[in-house]
Design a protein around this motif. Sequence first.
Motif, short mmCIF file in Angstrom:
data_model
loop_
_atom_site.label_atom_id
_atom_site.label_comp_id
_atom_site.label_asym_id
_atom_site.label_seq_id
_atom_site.Cartn_x
_atom_site.Cartn_y
_atom_site.Cartn_z
N ASN B 163 0.85 -1.18 0.00
CA ASN B 163 0.00 0.00 0.00
C ASN B 163 0.89 1.23 0.00
O ASN B 163 1.46 1.57 1.02
CB ASN B 163 -0.91 0.00 1.23
N GLU B 167 0.66 4.89 6.04
CA GLU B 167 1.76 5.63 6.64
C GLU B 167 2.58 4.73 7.54
O GLU B 167 2.13 3.66 7.91
CB GLU B 167 1.18 6.82 7.39
N PRO B 168 3.81 5.10 7.89
CA PRO B 168 4.53 6.30 7.47
C PRO B 168 5.01 6.18 6.01
O PRO B 168 5.71 5.24 5.68
CB PRO B 168 5.72 6.37 8.44
N GLU B 170 7.18 7.57 3.94
CA GLU B 170 8.58 7.45 3.51
C GLU B 170 9.19 6.10 3.85
O GLU B 170 10.22 5.73 3.33
CB GLU B 170 9.44 8.60 4.06
N TRP B 171 8.47 5.34 4.72
CA TRP B 171 9.01 4.02 5.07
C TRP B 171 8.25 2.88 4.42
O TRP B 171 8.58 1.71 4.59
CB TRP B 171 9.07 3.86 6.59
N ARG B 172 7.18 3.21 3.65
CA ARG B 172 6.42 2.13 3.00
C ARG B 172 7.30 1.32 2.06
O ARG B 172 7.17 0.11 1.95
CB ARG B 172 5.24 2.69 2.17
N HIS B 174 10.35 0.71 2.31
CA HIS B 174 11.24 -0.17 3.07
C HIS B 174 10.51 -1.45 3.46
O HIS B 174 11.10 -2.51 3.57
CB HIS B 174 11.79 0.55 4.30
N ARG B 175 9.22 -1.30 3.71
CA ARG B 175 8.45 -2.52 4.02
C ARG B 175 8.33 -3.38 2.76
O ARG B 175 8.40 -4.60 2.83
CB ARG B 175 7.06 -2.16 4.55
N LYS B 178 11.30 -5.39 2.55
CA LYS B 178 11.29 -6.54 3.45
C LYS B 178 10.50 -7.70 2.85
O LYS B 178 10.88 -8.86 2.98
CB LYS B 178 10.69 -6.14 4.81
N GLU B 181 12.69 -9.24 0.28
CA GLU B 181 13.73 -10.03 0.94
C GLU B 181 13.15 -11.36 1.45
O GLU B 181 13.81 -12.40 1.42
CB GLU B 181 14.33 -9.24 2.11
N ALA B 182 11.91 -11.30 1.90
CA ALA B 182 11.26 -12.52 2.42
C ALA B 182 10.97 -13.52 1.29
O ALA B 182 10.83 -14.71 1.55
CB ALA B 182 9.97 -12.16 3.14
#
Lengths: 222, 322
Positions: B163, B167-168, B170-172, B174-175, B178, B181-182
């Motif tokens: 999504n 929020e946040p 600026e960190w979406r 980065h998720r 992850k 990476e998974a």
Amino acid sequence: MIVGEQKPLEEIWEMIKDHKKVLVFGCNTCVAVCQQGGNKEAEILASMLRMKAVQEGVDIEITDAGIERQCEHEFFEKAESRIGDADAVLSTACGIGVQFMAEKYPKPIYPGLNTTFLGAVEEFGVYAERCQACGTCILGQTGGICPIARCAKRVLNGPCGGSTNGKCEISKDVDCAWQLIVDRLRLLGRMDDYEALTPIKDWSTDRAGGPRKLVREDLIDE
Amino acid sequence: MKSGSNLEKVLRAGDFAFTGELGPPRGANVEEVRKKARFLKGMVDSVNITDNQTAMVRMSSWAASLISIDEGLEPNYQMVCRDRNRLAMQADVLGASAHGIRNLLCLSGDHQQFGDHPHAKGVFDIDSTQLISTIRKMRDESKFMSGQKIDTAPKIFIGAAANPFAEPFEWRVHRLAKKIEAGADFIQTQCIYNMKKMREWVKMANDMGLTEKVYILAGVTPMKSLGMARYMKNNVPGMDVPDEVINRLKGCKKGTHAKEGIKMACEQIEEFKEMKGIAGVHLMAIEWEHKVPEIAEMAGVLPRPTFDDDTPDDKTDDTPAE
């Protein structure tokens, strides 16, 4: 501390109404902090139940007493005779106290509270959950904010797609735990902790592993 | 090939993917699933079969997936973490693979309080990122989460949701990193209306090199009415509907809102076709399956590519074709 909330009077009445001598028994530690089951609250509850008995035209003797903690044997000594005199006890302790009494006394012990959660006093009159006692603490990796207790979906690699304006999808009044975690990790300069995948949780230390027990052999031997 | 699914073939071939969605019925109505499936046949590369969406009990996703296979579609089996623990999930992954389901989208799931059983205990044994890594381990290492050996690994093309607007902000991304990476092979995003923010998010994903590691399908849901637009804006968690979308629908003559909604969706699809880092579109025409042929035609995504059945399964090219 353990937070509790007094059950509705009607529900309590239904449990006790057929007894002749009922002792409303307070627990003056955890639940007293949230002004719900302490000795003072037991006294107030007893008087409300006496009024209820008059209204209902039921002959029932309702008294009150209390001790510091209903989860340790030693505190019960001074209340033995009061408990002994009663047909039934309405304990206003958390569920631990109610069960501890039920194990000790061969008479009905009823719960006066719903035990709600392990929480903190955010401000006077506001109590909020902080810990689920899952048995494997990860607060060291999450900036001191627990996603198990505070994320509605217990997401360990959050936030989920429902986080909006720092709030959880379930309610505008609930903070998104992962927003709090991200904010906190940034503050601490620890965003590297966020980048790491959180491993799959071992729930066997939680309730999933069955009733839990801690035995300190070193203390028992003394 | 990791799974040999049609969707995987389309994406690996570098074609612009076009996927659809089918919501199972609130009952055992097989004919309803078949009817919806017929509208989608030949129009999409794969069709997401939702899993108790909005936490309402429906025909199970795997069951409706099998019916869709029977109708000649390729399902993308959605699985939420809300309703199953790790035993049930792994069992269903094996069962799905055994029945020829080749795509699986890993989701957290809407919270149960939104649905028709708000008093349910949400399972949430593992989260969606961990579900991705679990399926990857099952597929690539022939091992269960526990580490024990699997006799015949499942063949699954692993999907994840993103999504860009929650929020946040600026960190979406980065998720997203992850989830990649998974082990996510492809991503389907939340419905997109805020194109400006979407461009920003895709640029961040490009800059981090993420779009070279995963295929991203942009989520598009045509607005059927002004009421729907307002509802999406105000009531759906994590949804970002800018005022200009509402205003454009407001300016429509009576009876033309649906047409305008489809036009707006097609404009989005045109932009996504050209957007660097976007490998396709996921069309979520909610309870509007019969409109998909018209939308696909207008969006210029027909005909859909087809592949010979003898495409080798053992090709292991890990990078998306540009």
